[in-house]
Design a protein around this motif. Structure first.
Motif, PDB file in Angstrom:
ATOM      1  N   SER A  76       6.196  41.249  38.645  1.00 12.93           N
ATOM      2  CA  SER A  76       6.682  40.871  39.975  1.00 12.93           C
ATOM      3  C   SER A  76       7.743  39.788  39.874  1.00 12.93           C
ATOM      4  CB  SER A  76       5.519  40.366  40.838  1.00 12.93           C
ATOM      5  OG  SER A  76       4.707  41.417  41.290  1.00 12.93           O
ATOM      6  N   HIS A  78       9.915  46.566  48.448  1.00 12.21           N
ATOM      7  CA  HIS A  78       8.866  46.519  47.421  1.00 12.21           C
ATOM      8  C   HIS A  78       7.531  46.099  48.032  1.00 12.21           C
ATOM      9  CE1 HIS A  78       7.043  45.804  43.470  1.00 12.21           C
ATOM     10  NE2 HIS A  78       6.608  44.652  43.951  1.00 12.21           N
ATOM     11  N   LYS A  82       4.229  48.440  48.205  1.00 12.69           N
ATOM     12  CA  LYS A  82       2.969  48.031  47.587  1.00 12.69           C
ATOM     13  C   LYS A  82       1.839  48.002  48.613  1.00 12.69           C
ATOM     14  CE  LYS A  82       3.895  47.600  43.262  1.00 12.69           C
ATOM     15  NZ  LYS A  82       3.219  48.493  42.271  1.00 12.69           N
ATOM     16  N   GLU A 131       0.950  51.544  49.214  1.00  8.48           N
ATOM     17  CA  GLU A 131       0.267  52.087  48.038  1.00  8.48           C
ATOM     18  C   GLU A 131      -1.194  51.638  47.992  1.00  8.48           C
ATOM     19  OE1 GLU A 131       0.327  51.348  43.188  1.00  8.48           O
ATOM     20  OE2 GLU A 131       2.178  51.037  44.338  1.00  8.48           O
ATOM     21  N   TYR A 132      -1.445  50.398  48.418  1.00  4.83           N
ATOM     22  CA  TYR A 132      -2.801  49.858  48.380  1.00  4.83           C
ATOM     23  C   TYR A 132      -3.635  50.267  49.593  1.00  4.83           C
ATOM     24  CZ  TYR A 132      -0.688  46.873  44.791  1.00  4.83           C
ATOM     25  OH  TYR A 132      -0.025  46.413  43.677  1.00  4.83           O
ATOM     26  N   LEU A 145       0.427  39.799  46.274  1.00  9.06           N
ATOM     27  CA  LEU A 145       0.417  41.235  46.023  1.00  9.06           C
ATOM     28  C   LEU A 145      -0.682  41.612  45.033  1.00  9.06           C
ATOM     29  CD1 LEU A 145       4.199  42.207  45.838  1.00  9.06           C
ATOM     30  CD2 LEU A 145       2.599  42.531  47.730  1.00  9.06           C
ATOM     31  N   ARG A 187      -3.865  44.107  45.688  1.00  7.65           N
ATOM     32  CA  ARG A 187      -4.205  45.225  44.807  1.00  7.65           C
ATOM     33  C   ARG A 187      -5.690  45.222  44.448  1.00  7.65           C
ATOM     34  NH1 ARG A 187      -5.438  46.231  39.845  1.00  7.65           N
ATOM     35  NH2 ARG A 187      -5.250  44.039  39.236  1.00  7.65           N
TER      36      ARG A 187
END
Length: 381
Positions: free
Chosen positions: A34, A58, A62, A65-66, A132, A136
């Motif tokens: 990152s 980004h 993310k 995506e999570y 981030l 995750r």
């Protein structure tokens, strides 16, 4: 962030950390990627709008995506100020109590913009990388009682007119202010009866670590207002080996929870000192950040193994505290790191002591105070 004198009384907690072993799902490699990737370039609306837009994409990618519920919050500053339109990115992981007045919401925030002169790897790429990574890990858990909000703030480096901040706190054009006024309060009141807001951890310049003698500078007047603390720092030759939490008095429970987490994760007692202070704070009082704060040298070359290890430690501690506050059922979590470097947190952290960082804890009961305090004072020293 730019510096600003704190005009309210607040508490400071200093934690000296003795880290022996760490068990963590935090990926050191993810943090490094990152910092060397989207948060390793200037992210300023005019100096590098493409870099800022890339960082925002980004973050959105993310969060999606999570599996977070993502809101892109556009906002404008008030007329007459020097601020410009900005965009916050908000990701929500809903708990079992979501949508009811029994929810007890907790949040984590950092800012992704920079000044025009700096890539801002530490200020505040470090906070963004940590947030981030926390998102995750937490989204690998399928069950929790309470809702968690992740917020990437924009325009935190934009200058403001002090009189506007005090007279019109909801209209000064910084991301944290607009988040509280335009998004958080309606979210809390969406059920008719307000849900509880436990607080928000503001992560700012959390990779600033330096244990060389005489690298820790102090604000003017510190010795007069805090003689005991000054003597303690003097006794350790002013090395930068402590973490600071700035909070309101009513956030004592949050601080206690974080202190306990630090003890549990570090496997050794944590010494804590609490002080009631009024002091100006910025991120330029320690080590190389005295020269690199808001400068071009706050870049990827500043990343060291020790700094990255400490960033992982801070990330892990806030992660575990947030999971505790949200009552995450850890037996529903899946280790998705796939990163052999996670064990590096253990090996590299032996005999490691910590760093002075600031995590501000805010509650909705004092939300006007909170957004002013965030705009002025969430800095790592």
């Amino acid at each position: 962030m730019g510096s600003c004198v704190i005009v309210q009384w607040s508490f400071v907690v200093l934690l000296w950390l003795q880290i022996a072993t760490v068990t963590s799902d935090v990926s050191v490699q993810n943090l490094r990627e990152s910092l060397e990737g989207p948060f390793g370039v200037i992210r300023h609306r005019t100096a590098n709008p493409a870099g800022k837009a890339a960082a925002r994409r980004h973050i959105i990618a993310k969060f999606e995506e999570y599996g977070l519920d993502v809101t892109v919050q556009n906002f404008n500053g008030s007329s007459g100020d020097t601020d410009k339109p900005g965009t916050n990115v908000i990701g929500v992981k809903r708990g079992k109590m979501n949508g009811t007045s029994d929810d007890r919401i907790v949040a984590v925030g950092a800012h992704y913009d920079t000044v025009a002169t700096s890539p801002g790897v530490d200020d505040d790429g470090s906070g963004m990388a940590a947030m981030l990574e926390m998102a995750r890990v937490m989204t690998s858990c399928s069950q929790q009682n309470y809702t968690i909000i992740f917020v990437a703030f924009d325009n935190e480096e934009v200058p403001i007119i002090p009189s506007h901040a005090s007279e019109r706190p909801c209209d000064i054009g910084r991301g944290a202010d607009d988040f509280v006024c335009s998004w958080l309060l309606p979210f809390l009141n969406s059920t008719g009866r307000p849900a509880e807001f436990q607080g928000i951890f503001m992560l700012e310049t959390i990779m600033n670590y330096d244990i060389r003698p005489n690298v820790q500078n102090l604000p003017l007047g510190f010795q007069i207002f805090f003689p005991t603390l000054y003597q303690e720092l003097q006794a350790t030759n002013f090395i930068g080996n402590f973490i600071t939490l700035i909070r309101k008095p009513e956030e004592e429970r949050l601080v206690a929870s974080l202190e306990q987490t630090w003890e549990d994760r570090a496997k050794k007692p944590v010494g804590a000192i609490t002080r009631d202070v009024r002091v100006p704070l910025t991120a330029d009082y320690r080590g190389t950040m005295q020269q690199c704060y808001h400068s071009s040298c706050d870049n990827v070359t500043s990343i060291t193994t020790d700094k990255l290890t400490f960033l992982a430690k801070v990330t892990d501690s806030i992660l575990q505290t947030t999971m505790k506050l949200a009552e995450v059922e850890k037996d529903t979590c899946t280790d998705t790191t796939g990163d052999a470097d996670t064990t590096g947190v253990t090996s590299a952290a032996r005999d490691f002591h910590g760093a002075w960082s600031i995590i501000q804890l805010l509650s909705v009961h004092v939300w006007i105070w909170s957004i002013l305090q965030y705009s002025c004072a969430v800095h790592i020293i």
